[in-house]
Design a protein around this motif. Structure first.
Motif, PDB file in Angstrom:
ATOM      1  N   UNK A   1       0.847  -1.207   0.000  1.00 57.29           N
ATOM      2  CA  UNK A   1       0.000   0.000   0.000  1.00 57.29           C
ATOM      3  C   UNK A   1       0.873   1.243   0.000  1.00 57.29           C
ATOM      4  N   UNK A   2       0.568   2.171  -0.903  1.00 58.10           N
ATOM      5  CA  UNK A   2       1.237   3.470  -0.916  1.00 58.10           C
ATOM      6  C   UNK A   2       0.174   4.551  -0.966  1.00 58.10           C
ATOM      7  N   UNK A   3       0.593   5.781  -0.787  1.00 52.72           N
ATOM      8  CA  UNK A   3      -0.336   6.895  -0.720  1.00 52.72           C
ATOM      9  C   UNK A   3      -0.199   7.781  -1.949  1.00 52.72           C
ATOM     10  N   UNK A   4      -1.281   8.451  -2.276  1.00 51.55           N
ATOM     11  CA  UNK A   4      -1.255   9.379  -3.402  1.00 51.55           C
ATOM     12  C   UNK A   4      -0.395  10.589  -3.043  1.00 51.55           C
ATOM     13  N   UNK A   5       0.442  11.002  -3.969  1.00 50.57           N
ATOM     14  CA  UNK A   5       1.339  12.132  -3.737  1.00 50.57           C
ATOM     15  C   UNK A   5       0.598  13.440  -3.954  1.00 50.57           C
ATOM     16  N   UNK A   6       0.573  14.274  -2.926  1.00 51.66           N
ATOM     17  CA  UNK A   6      -0.055  15.588  -3.055  1.00 51.66           C
ATOM     18  C   UNK A   6       0.906  16.553  -3.755  1.00 51.66           C
ATOM     19  N   UNK A   7       0.430  17.770  -3.999  1.00 51.95           N
ATOM     20  CA  UNK A   7       1.259  18.745  -4.718  1.00 51.95           C
ATOM     21  C   UNK A   7       2.329  19.358  -3.826  1.00 51.95           C
ATOM     22  N   UNK A   8       2.062  19.456  -2.516  1.00 56.32           N
ATOM     23  CA  UNK A   8       2.985  20.184  -1.648  1.00 56.32           C
ATOM     24  C   UNK A   8       2.943  19.625  -0.227  1.00 56.32           C
ATOM     25  N   UNK A   9       4.130  19.670   0.426  1.00 61.37           N
ATOM     26  CA  UNK A   9       4.274  19.226   1.807  1.00 61.37           C
ATOM     27  C   UNK A   9       5.216  20.179   2.541  1.00 61.37           C
ATOM     28  N   UNK A  10       5.132  20.125   3.851  1.00 55.63           N
ATOM     29  CA  UNK A  10       6.166  20.818   4.617  1.00 55.63           C
ATOM     30  C   UNK A  10       7.531  20.201   4.334  1.00 55.63           C
ATOM     31  N   UNK A  11       7.588  18.866   4.344  1.00 55.81           N
ATOM     32  CA  UNK A  11       8.856  18.156   4.153  1.00 55.81           C
ATOM     33  C   UNK A  11       8.644  16.973   3.223  1.00 55.81           C
ATOM     34  N   UNK A  12       9.543  16.824   2.276  1.00 55.74           N
ATOM     35  CA  UNK A  12       9.624  15.598   1.483  1.00 55.74           C
ATOM     36  C   UNK A  12      10.872  14.850   1.911  1.00 55.74           C
ATOM     37  N   UNK A  13      10.680  13.598   2.281  1.00 59.93           N
ATOM     38  CA  UNK A  13      11.782  12.719   2.651  1.00 59.93           C
ATOM     39  C   UNK A  13      12.076  11.830   1.452  1.00 59.93           C
ATOM     40  N   UNK A  14      13.299  11.883   0.968  1.00 60.37           N
ATOM     41  CA  UNK A  14      13.680  11.096  -0.208  1.00 60.37           C
ATOM     42  C   UNK A  14      14.467   9.883   0.276  1.00 60.37           C
ATOM     43  N   UNK A  15      13.814   8.731   0.246  1.00 62.48           N
ATOM     44  CA  UNK A  15      14.427   7.505   0.743  1.00 62.48           C
ATOM     45  C   UNK A  15      13.644   6.960   1.916  1.00 62.48           C
ATOM     46  N   UNK A  16      13.202   5.691   1.813  1.00 60.59           N
ATOM     47  CA  UNK A  16      12.310   5.135   2.824  1.00 60.59           C
ATOM     48  C   UNK A  16      12.908   4.015   3.642  1.00 60.59           C
ATOM     49  N   UNK A  17      14.191   4.121   3.982  1.00 61.96           N
ATOM     50  CA  UNK A  17      14.805   3.173   4.897  1.00 61.96           C
ATOM     51  C   UNK A  17      14.600   3.612   6.332  1.00 61.96           C
ATOM     52  N   UNK A  18      15.427   3.061   7.224  1.00 67.67           N
ATOM     53  CA  UNK A  18      15.263   3.357   8.648  1.00 67.67           C
ATOM     54  C   UNK A  18      15.421   4.840   8.942  1.00 67.67           C
ATOM     55  N   UNK A  19      16.398   5.484   8.318  1.00 65.06           N
ATOM     56  CA  UNK A  19      16.626   6.909   8.572  1.00 65.06           C
ATOM     57  C   UNK A  19      15.450   7.749   8.077  1.00 65.06           C
ATOM     58  N   UNK A  20      15.004   7.484   6.854  1.00 64.15           N
ATOM     59  CA  UNK A  20      13.910   8.273   6.290  1.00 64.15           C
ATOM     60  C   UNK A  20      12.605   8.086   7.024  1.00 64.15           C
ATOM     61  N   UNK A  21      12.270   6.844   7.352  1.00 58.40           N
ATOM     62  CA  UNK A  21      11.010   6.592   8.044  1.00 58.40           C
ATOM     63  C   UNK A  21      11.017   7.160   9.455  1.00 58.40           C
ATOM     64  N   UNK A  22      12.148   7.069  10.150  1.00 58.50           N
ATOM     65  CA  UNK A  22      12.184   7.624  11.497  1.00 58.50           C
ATOM     66  C   UNK A  22      12.142   9.143  11.465  1.00 58.50           C
ATOM     67  N   UNK A  23      12.791   9.750  10.468  1.00 53.34           N
ATOM     68  CA  UNK A  23      12.682  11.195  10.312  1.00 53.34           C
ATOM     69  C   UNK A  23      11.259  11.613  10.021  1.00 53.34           C
ATOM     70  N   UNK A  24      10.589  10.868   9.131  1.00 52.21           N
ATOM     71  CA  UNK A  24       9.201  11.174   8.794  1.00 52.21           C
ATOM     72  C   UNK A  24       8.289  10.986   9.996  1.00 52.21           C
ATOM     73  N   UNK A  25       8.572   9.963  10.806  1.00 50.26           N
ATOM     74  CA  UNK A  25       7.763   9.724  11.998  1.00 50.26           C
ATOM     75  C   UNK A  25       7.842  10.911  12.958  1.00 50.26           C
ATOM     76  N   UNK A  26       9.042  11.422  13.169  1.00 50.59           N
ATOM     77  CA  UNK A  26       9.206  12.578  14.050  1.00 50.59           C
ATOM     78  C   UNK A  26       8.441  13.782  13.514  1.00 50.59           C
ATOM     79  N   UNK A  27       8.528  13.991  12.209  1.00 44.91           N
ATOM     80  CA  UNK A  27       7.878  15.149  11.600  1.00 44.91           C
ATOM     81  C   UNK A  27       6.357  15.008  11.616  1.00 44.91           C
ATOM     82  N   UNK A  28       5.866  13.810  11.314  1.00 46.81           N
ATOM     83  CA  UNK A  28       4.416  13.598  11.333  1.00 46.81           C
ATOM     84  C   UNK A  28       3.856  13.782  12.734  1.00 46.81           C
ATOM     85  N   UNK A  29       4.579  13.318  13.735  1.00 46.06           N
ATOM     86  CA  UNK A  29       4.138  13.493  15.123  1.00 46.06           C
ATOM     87  C   UNK A  29       4.213  14.963  15.549  1.00 46.06           C
TER      88      UNK A  29
END
Length: 318
Positions: free
Chosen positions: A1-29
C-alpha cells in the motif's frame, strides 16, 4: 500500500529506509505534512535479518520497513513509491522531480537515500552478497561464527576487518589479493592469533549448491572457505542533488563517497538535510534511524523558526 502524492508538503523525505522513516515519523508526530518517496532499493535487502537493533533483533529487513511505514501513516504521513531524479530550489522551498514525470513541492528536504556497495570485481563473488559474503562482523559475525572465513582484502582497512573477524572464528584466512601490503609487525599480529595469510591474486570464487566452497588463486591453489568477508567501496546515492549544488565528496575514512553534513544532518544548502548512510557510510540500522529522528526534530525547529518569523512580520504589519 502506498499513498497518493499531493502537490505540496512541509517536508519531502527522499528515501524510505530506517533513517527516512524515522525522520518522517518525528515530523508527522510534530503535525507536519510529510511524504516519504521511496525507490524500493534497500541496501540490506539480501540479508536475512537486522542485527544489533534493540527490540527488533533478527527481524527481516522488509518486515522492519513495513512496520515503519505503518507507523508513519498512523500520524498522517504519506509513503509513496517512486524514484527521484532531481530537485531544484525555488520560491518557498524546493521542487522534486520523479522518474514518472510527477513533481512535488516541499519547504524542506530530508535525503536518506543510502548508498551503493561497489564490490571487488572477482568472478563468482557478487552473487553471494548479504548471505555467505559479508562485510560487517557486528551485522553478521554471530551468524557465521566458527565457520571457515576468508578476508578478501581491498586495501589497508582490510587489516582492521581481519583483526575483528578473528573474534568470531579461529579458522581465518586473509587473502591479500595484491591489494594489501602487510608490514612485518602487522603480519605478526595475524600469525600470532593463528590467522593464515595467502598472497597473490584471486582468480575466482568457487561455489557448490549455491554456497561458497572456496577461493581459487591465480596460481592454481584452492583454499576451502565457507564464508568470505570483504569491504565494499560505498557510494552515496545522491546524484539527483547536483542541480542544488550539493555533491558527494570522499569520506575521511577513504571508504567511499558521502554527502557532508553537520552532526544534526544539516548540509551546506539551506533547507536540505541528510541522515543515514548517505552521509554516515558506516552507520548500522539503529544509528541510521537515530540520525533520521535527530534530523526530523531539527527540521521541525527550522520550520517553527520560519513560521514564527512570518507571524512576527504579519503582526508588525497590522
Amino acid at each position: 500500500m502506498t499513498d497518493e502524492l499531493r502537490e505540496q508538503y512541509d517536508v519531502v523525505v527522499i528515501g524510505g529506509g530506517a533513517a527516512g522513516l524515522n525522520g518522517a515519523l518525528m515530523l508527522a508526530r510534530a503535525r507536519r505534512s510529510v511524504a516519504v518517496i521511496d525507490a524500493g532499493e534497500p541496501r540490506n535487502a539480501p540479508a536475512h535479518g537486522v542485527h544489533g537493533l534493540l527490540g527488533r533483533e533478527g527481524m527481516p529487513p522488509a518486515e522492519l520497513l513495513s512496520i515503519g511505514r505503518g507507523e508513519v501513516r498512523q500520524y498522517g504521513g504519506h509513503v509513496v513509491d517512486g524514484a527521484v531524479t532531481g530537485a531544484k530550489a525555488g520560491e518557498g522551498g524546493f521542487t522534486v522531480a520523479l522518474a514518472d514525470g510527477r513533481e512535488v513541492k516541499a519547504r524542506k528536504l530530508l535525503v536518506t537515500t543510502g548508498l551503493v556497495d561497489r564490490l571487488p570485481e572477482i568472478p563468482g563473488l557478487a552473487e553471494h552478497w548479504g548471505r555467505d559474503l559479508v562485510h560487517c562482523p557486528y551485522c553478521h559475525g554471530w551468524e557465521v561464527k566458527d565457520e571457515a572465513i576468508g578476508i578478501v582484502a581491498t586495501g589497508p582497512m582490510s587489516m582492521h576487518g581481519a583483526l575483528l573477524f578473528r573474534q568470531w572464528t579461529s579458522d581465518l584466512v586473509v587473502f591479500t589479493n595484491e591489494r594489501l601490503a602487510l608490514p612485518p609487525e602487522e603480519a605478526e599480529k595475524l600469525k600470532a592469533r593463528g590467522t593464515r595469510i595467502v598472497d597473490g591474486a584471486i582468480e575466482r570464487i568457487e561455489s557448490e549448491n549455491g554456497r561458497i566452497s572456496g577461493v581459487r588463486m591465480a596460481g592454481g591453489e584452492f583454499v576451502p572457505r565457507t564464508v568470505l568477508a570483504t569491504a565494499s567501496r560505498m557510494e552515496a546515492r545522491a546524484g539527483f542533488l547536483q542541480d542544488l549544488g550539493l555533491n558527494t565528496v570522499e569520506h575521511p575514512s577513504g571508504a567511499g563517497e558521502h554527502v557532508p553534513a553537520d552532526p544534526f544532518g544539516r548540509t551546506e544548502i539551506p533547507g536540505v538535510w541528510v541522515a543515514g548512510n548517505v552521509t554516515d557510510l558506516m552507520a548500522q540500522v539503529g544509528a541510521a534511524a537515530a540520525a533520521g529522528a535527530m534530523a526530523g526534530a531539527q527540521i521541525n525547529m527550522d520550520l517553527v523558526n520560519d513560521d514564527t518569523a512570518a507571524a512576527v512580520a504579519a503582526y508588525r504589519a497590522r
